[in-house]
Structures are given as C-alpha cells and as structure tokens.
Design a protein around this motif. Structure first.
Motif, PDB file in Angstrom:
ATOM      1  N   ASP A 251       0.823  -1.202   0.000  1.00  0.00           N
ATOM      2  CA  ASP A 251       0.000   0.000   0.000  1.00  0.00           C
ATOM      3  C   ASP A 251       0.858   1.254   0.000  1.00  0.00           C
ATOM      4  OD1 ASP A 251       0.879   0.357   2.567  1.00  0.00           O
ATOM      5  OD2 ASP A 251      -1.107   0.598   3.441  1.00  0.00           O
ATOM      6  N   GLU A 252       0.195   2.407  -0.089  1.00  0.00           N
ATOM      7  CA  GLU A 252       0.900   3.683  -0.233  1.00  0.00           C
ATOM      8  C   GLU A 252       1.732   4.028   0.996  1.00  0.00           C
ATOM      9  OE1 GLU A 252      -2.226   3.107  -0.699  1.00  0.00           O
ATOM     10  OE2 GLU A 252      -3.042   4.081  -2.487  1.00  0.00           O
ATOM     11  N   ALA A 295       1.953  -2.659 -11.415  1.00  0.00           N
ATOM     12  CA  ALA A 295       2.734  -2.057 -12.501  1.00  0.00           C
ATOM     13  C   ALA A 295       3.298  -0.695 -12.134  1.00  0.00           C
ATOM     14  CB  ALA A 295       1.859  -1.935 -13.751  1.00  0.00           C
ATOM     15  N   THR A 296       2.775  -0.052 -11.092  1.00  0.00           N
ATOM     16  CA  THR A 296       3.222   1.307 -10.741  1.00  0.00           C
ATOM     17  C   THR A 296       3.946   1.344  -9.404  1.00  0.00           C
ATOM     18  OG1 THR A 296       1.058   1.770  -9.729  1.00  0.00           O
ATOM     19  CG2 THR A 296       1.343   2.377 -12.041  1.00  0.00           C
ATOM     20  N   ARG A 297       4.190   0.197  -8.814  1.00  0.00           N
ATOM     21  CA  ARG A 297       4.846   0.156  -7.500  1.00  0.00           C
ATOM     22  C   ARG A 297       6.262   0.694  -7.595  1.00  0.00           C
ATOM     23  NH1 ARG A 297       5.526  -5.527  -4.477  1.00  0.00           N
ATOM     24  NH2 ARG A 297       6.464  -5.974  -6.521  1.00  0.00           N
ATOM     25  N   GLU A 298       6.589   1.584  -6.679  1.00  0.00           N
ATOM     26  CA  GLU A 298       7.935   2.160  -6.637  1.00  0.00           C
ATOM     27  C   GLU A 298       8.394   2.228  -5.183  1.00  0.00           C
ATOM     28  OE1 GLU A 298      10.371   6.200  -7.985  1.00  0.00           O
ATOM     29  OE2 GLU A 298       8.213   6.007  -8.379  1.00  0.00           O
ATOM     30  N   PHE A 299       9.573   1.679  -4.920  1.00  0.00           N
ATOM     31  CA  PHE A 299      10.131   1.686  -3.572  1.00  0.00           C
ATOM     32  C   PHE A 299      11.001   2.932  -3.398  1.00  0.00           C
ATOM     33  CE2 PHE A 299       9.273  -2.754  -4.499  1.00  0.00           C
ATOM     34  CZ  PHE A 299       8.593  -3.149  -3.353  1.00  0.00           C
ATOM     35  N   LEU A 300      10.723   3.669  -2.333  1.00  0.00           N
ATOM     36  CA  LEU A 300      11.442   4.914  -2.061  1.00  0.00           C
ATOM     37  C   LEU A 300      12.338   4.756  -0.841  1.00  0.00           C
ATOM     38  CD1 LEU A 300       8.517   7.461  -2.571  1.00  0.00           C
ATOM     39  CD2 LEU A 300      10.199   6.676  -4.249  1.00  0.00           C
ATOM     40  N   THR A 306       5.219   3.714  -3.254  1.00  0.00           N
ATOM     41  CA  THR A 306       4.195   4.531  -3.908  1.00  0.00           C
ATOM     42  C   THR A 306       3.615   3.790  -5.108  1.00  0.00           C
ATOM     43  OG1 THR A 306       5.750   5.623  -5.396  1.00  0.00           O
ATOM     44  CG2 THR A 306       5.376   6.659  -3.236  1.00  0.00           C
ATOM     45  N   PHE A 307       2.428   4.233  -5.493  1.00  0.00           N
ATOM     46  CA  PHE A 307       1.750   3.682  -6.675  1.00  0.00           C
ATOM     47  C   PHE A 307       1.203   4.852  -7.501  1.00  0.00           C
ATOM     48  CE2 PHE A 307       1.256   0.588  -3.230  1.00  0.00           C
ATOM     49  CZ  PHE A 307       1.793  -0.549  -3.810  1.00  0.00           C
ATOM     50  N   HIS A 308       2.067   5.773  -7.846  1.00  0.00           N
ATOM     51  CA  HIS A 308       1.616   6.975  -8.539  1.00  0.00           C
ATOM     52  C   HIS A 308       0.914   6.627  -9.852  1.00  0.00           C
ATOM     53  CE1 HIS A 308       3.228   9.681  -5.664  1.00  0.00           C
ATOM     54  NE2 HIS A 308       4.497   9.393  -5.901  1.00  0.00           N
ATOM     55  N   HIS A 309      -0.252   7.243 -10.040  1.00  0.00           N
ATOM     56  CA  HIS A 309      -1.044   7.099 -11.267  1.00  0.00           C
ATOM     57  C   HIS A 309      -1.533   5.664 -11.496  1.00  0.00           C
ATOM     58  CE1 HIS A 309       0.164  11.162 -12.015  1.00  0.00           C
ATOM     59  NE2 HIS A 309       1.443  10.842 -12.177  1.00  0.00           N
TER      60      HIS A 309
END
Length: 469
Positions: A251-252, A295-300, A306-309
């Motif tokens: 999740d976000e 498809a939009t998962r990004e690890f910061l 995040t799952f931007h857009h």
C-alpha cells in the motif's frame, strides 16, 4: 438408482406446465424427466423460470409431441438433441438422453444418444445437478450419484471422477467457482485438487463462455468466495491474472498491506451499499479498481512505497481485460471510467475544492456518479477508526456540496449558455472546427463559474473570438 423416502411431490413441486408435458409424452409411451438445475433449485426453495427435461424420445419425435401442447417451439439446439418449447409461462428445453463423447482437444462433443436416464445423469457436471423427477405419472425421484446428500451437506462433487468431467469440459471448473458464489456450497477435496491440477485447460474455452460464468459468479450472493476459489485453484491465472497479481503489491504507506485482501473487502463493502439488486458494473469496478498497483509500484528511501497514477494504468488494464472477455462497450467504458476516477476524491480530502472542481467531478462521473459514490466509500478499509471516520465525513461533505450545487444549477446537464446554432449566429460563421472550439471554451467557463446567462456568455464568446478566431 435410489428413490427418495419422502414424497417426490413434496420435495419437488411439479408445475402444471411440467405435468402437461408429461401427460403428452406418457400418452405415446415415452419417458419425460425434470432434470438438473430446476430439481436442485426446487430442493433449495429457489424459484426457476426455465425447466429442463430429459427423455428417451428423439428430437423429431419430441417436436411431434410438444407442438399440440406448446404455444411456440424452437430448434436452435436440435443438433445436440434439444428442442425448446414455450408451455404456458415457462420456457422448457427437452433433450434426448445423451451419452456424448468429447474431443478433448476442441471440447466439442460428439453427440451420441443414450438409452437410459442414469447414463444421461452421469454425464452432467455435478451430482447436485444429476437428479431427476419423472413427470409422466409416477413422480419417481432419481438420484443415482448421491446429489441430494451432497446438496444437504453443501458439497460440490462430480458424478464420475472430476478429472474425467473437467477434461470433457474445462468450463465446469469455472462453473464450480460460480456455484460457490451463487449456491453457497464448498468444493469436495478431490474437486478442488483436480481444479488446481487442470487449471491451464481452461485456456481452451472461448472468451464468451468464460465471460458468462464470471458474470454469474460476480452477481452471486457470495462473489468473494467464488473469486477466492479462482485464485486458490490457479484458474484466475488463466482468465483474470490481474487479481492474483495483487497479492504481491504493497500500500501507499509502506505497510505491505495485501492489496488482494483489500480488493475483496472493497467488493464486500460495495455490495453492502447496493440499493437496487446486484450491480455488475459496480462489482467489476471494485474487483479491478487497484489492478494498476503492481505495474506502478515504486520503492522509495526509508521503506516507503508509492503507486503513482495507478488509477490511470488500472483503467487501461481494466479496459483491456474486459474487452478480452468480450464484454459490451458500455460495460467496458463504465468500469474503466470508475477505476480512473476512484482516487479523485482523495484530492478533495487534502485541499479545499472550488465549486468548479466539484462540477468537474460531477461532469466526469456523469451518470456513473451514484456508483462512484459507492466505490469511493467502499475503498476505505482501514482499521484506524479515526481515519475511517475522517474519510466518511469528508465524503459526506463532498456529497453535500454536490447536492447544494445541484439545487442551484443543473449539474446533470453541464452545457454552455449558448449552443452551436447561437454561436454561429453570434459570430457569423458556418459550421466547422471553430464552432467546436468556441463551444468548448464556453463549457469550460460554465464549469468554472457556473451559469453565465446569455448576455455574459455572448460577451465572453466575442472576446474569445477576437483573441482566437
């Protein structure tokens, strides 16, 4: 073959239309049995508008018998031994006993007529659909494979081995998941195991047939359970791979919440908000609303995710999947638009929306607005009571603002104050692209400022034309 100890007439009340058909067949020495779903549904106390029968008479003979009884007949299924008849208010399908053999590559049956009811019942999908009641006078209840006992236990079994049944028609595996949703039954262990082992064979089935079963599953009383069967068995990997893919997303807030479990909870909550019966569009939107997350998962840095857009990507994925399943354009458009819009509200929570932003929300949702309200409210699955109440209160406020604007202006028909004809007359121009651009400009002013009135709209139009015409 066993007979019920109870009176068959008490177990399965026979409609007058069934008895009329039975009398017609008995008069010329043929058997006629009510079979399959209508028998099962009667035993469960569920109404049935259509009746299915099995007989030893061949199709041409069936037609001769039913024509004096029926108000209409049809022969679209006669190549498979089935004749249709409208008898009173009921649609009836009468099929010659079958002993089909299946081409295991194409799944197409080689139609072979059988000579006994018991053999006909053995080729059916599940034991609870392999029961029959004679309607030719004696009302004999026939249950050679223990369907009544399985129905009482709520267990789905096959008359023969499940491997044999599913090899004959892999769609039966999807139908098993559908019955879990619609009938509240569970799978026998051997049935569940065979489904897991043979899931890949579902790929032989046409998209149209898969779509029908998925729709019935989603419209059932417990679609969550049916979807869990699809995922656990591997069937979803074949027909709806976006759903099991959600088990890998987070999740976000970096809490690695199971988005698959969240999706099923959203579906349950959306169903709780339905007010006019099962809503296929809303249920599909609930199932697909987060499919863009993997498809939009990004690890910061710091462990954040995040799952931007993901709503934009998810809307495209929803459109692609529903088109592949051969859904109508209306359903594809509506579900994908709900997926696209489901996050818009969260901008309202973090900033004060202007009236124009509220108008755009209503404009973009259009007739989907009641469904969007339900989807957004269902999307709150947090266990944090304070956060849950805050979300609910924020959406209450948004709905109140929509109602207030609706009371003051026609939000359902957000049109410019001047139509195309008025624009052409005011500017002295013919129909063409310039009229469309002028119309769009006035529409944006209408959304931004509310109704302008014809005089101000004319003034704005002329100013725009002087600068852009």
């Amino acid at each position: 073959m066993t007979d019920s100890a109870a009176s068959p007439a008490d177990l399965v009340p026979l409609a007058p239309e069934a008895l009329a058909l039975g009398a017609g067949f008995a008069a010329v020495g043929h058997e006629l049995h009510l079979v399959g779903g209508p028998v099962r549904d009667a035993l469960m106390g569920r109404p049935s508008d259509d009746l299915d029968f099995a007989t030893d008479a061949h199709p041409e003979r069936i037609l001769e018998i039913v024509r004096p009884i029926a108000s209409a007949t049809w022969t679209t299924g006669i190549a498979y031994g089935t004749v249709g008849a409208q008898v009173g208010d009921l649609r009836c399908e009468i099929t010659t006993f079958r002993a089909d053999r299946y081409d295991r590559a194409s799944r197409n049956p080689e139609v072979v007529y059988g000579d006994s009811l018991e053999a006909d019942l053995r080729r059916r999908d599940f034991t609870m659909n392999a029961m029959a009641v004679s309607v030719t006078g004696d009302a004999t209840f026939t249950d050679p494979y223990g369907g009544l006992a399985d129905l009482a236990r709520g267990v789905l079994r096959t008359p023969g081995t499940p491997e044999e049944s599913f090899a004959d028609d892999p769609l039966r595996m999807l139908r098993a998941a559908r019955f879990v949703s619609t009938l509240g039954v569970s799978l026998a262990t051997e049935v569940a195991n065979a489904m897991s082992d043979m899931a890949a064979q579902l790929g032989r089935i046409t998209a149209e047939r898969v779509q029908v079963e998925l729709s019935k599953l989603l419209l059932g009383s417990a679609p969550r359970r049916g979807l869990e069967v699809l995922v656990d068995s591997g069937l979803a990997d074949v027909v709806l791979p976006e759903l099991p893919a959600l088990r890998m997303a987070a999740d976000e807030h970096g809490q690695h919440k199971d988005v698959y479990a969240h999706t099923l909870q959203v579906l349950d909550q959306a169903i709780d908000l339905e007010d006019g019966g099962p809503d296929l569009v809303l249920r599909w939107a609930a199932v697909l609303h987060d499919i863009g997350k993997p498809a939009t998962r990004e690890f910061l840095p710091g462990g954040r995710v995040t799952f931007h857009h993901h709503e934009v990507v998810g809307a495209r994925m929803a459109r692609k999947r529903l088109k592949a399943l051969r859904y109508s354009n209306d359903i594809v458009d509506d579900v994908s638009q709900l997926v696209f819009l489901h996050l818009r509200f969260y901008g309202y929570r973090t900033s004060e929306w202007t009236d124009s932003a509220v108008r755009r929300y209503v404009r973009d949702a259009g007739p989907l607005l009641p469904r969007l309200h339900k989807l957004v409210r269902s999307d709150c699955t947090t266990r944090n009571q304070r956060k849950s109440q805050s979300l609910a209160l924020a959406y209450d406020t948004l709905e109140e603002r929509i109602a207030d604007l609706r009371a003051r202006e026609d939000l359902e028909a957000l049109r410019p104050d001047l139509d195309g004809n008025a624009i052409m007359a005011a500017l002295g121009i013919p129909a063409g692209p310039l009229v469309g651009r002028a119309y769009k400009h006035l529409l944006e002013l209408r959304i931004e400022h509310g109704p302008l009135g014809p005089e101000r709209a004319l003034e704005e139009l002329r100013t725009w034309h002087a600068e852009n015409g």
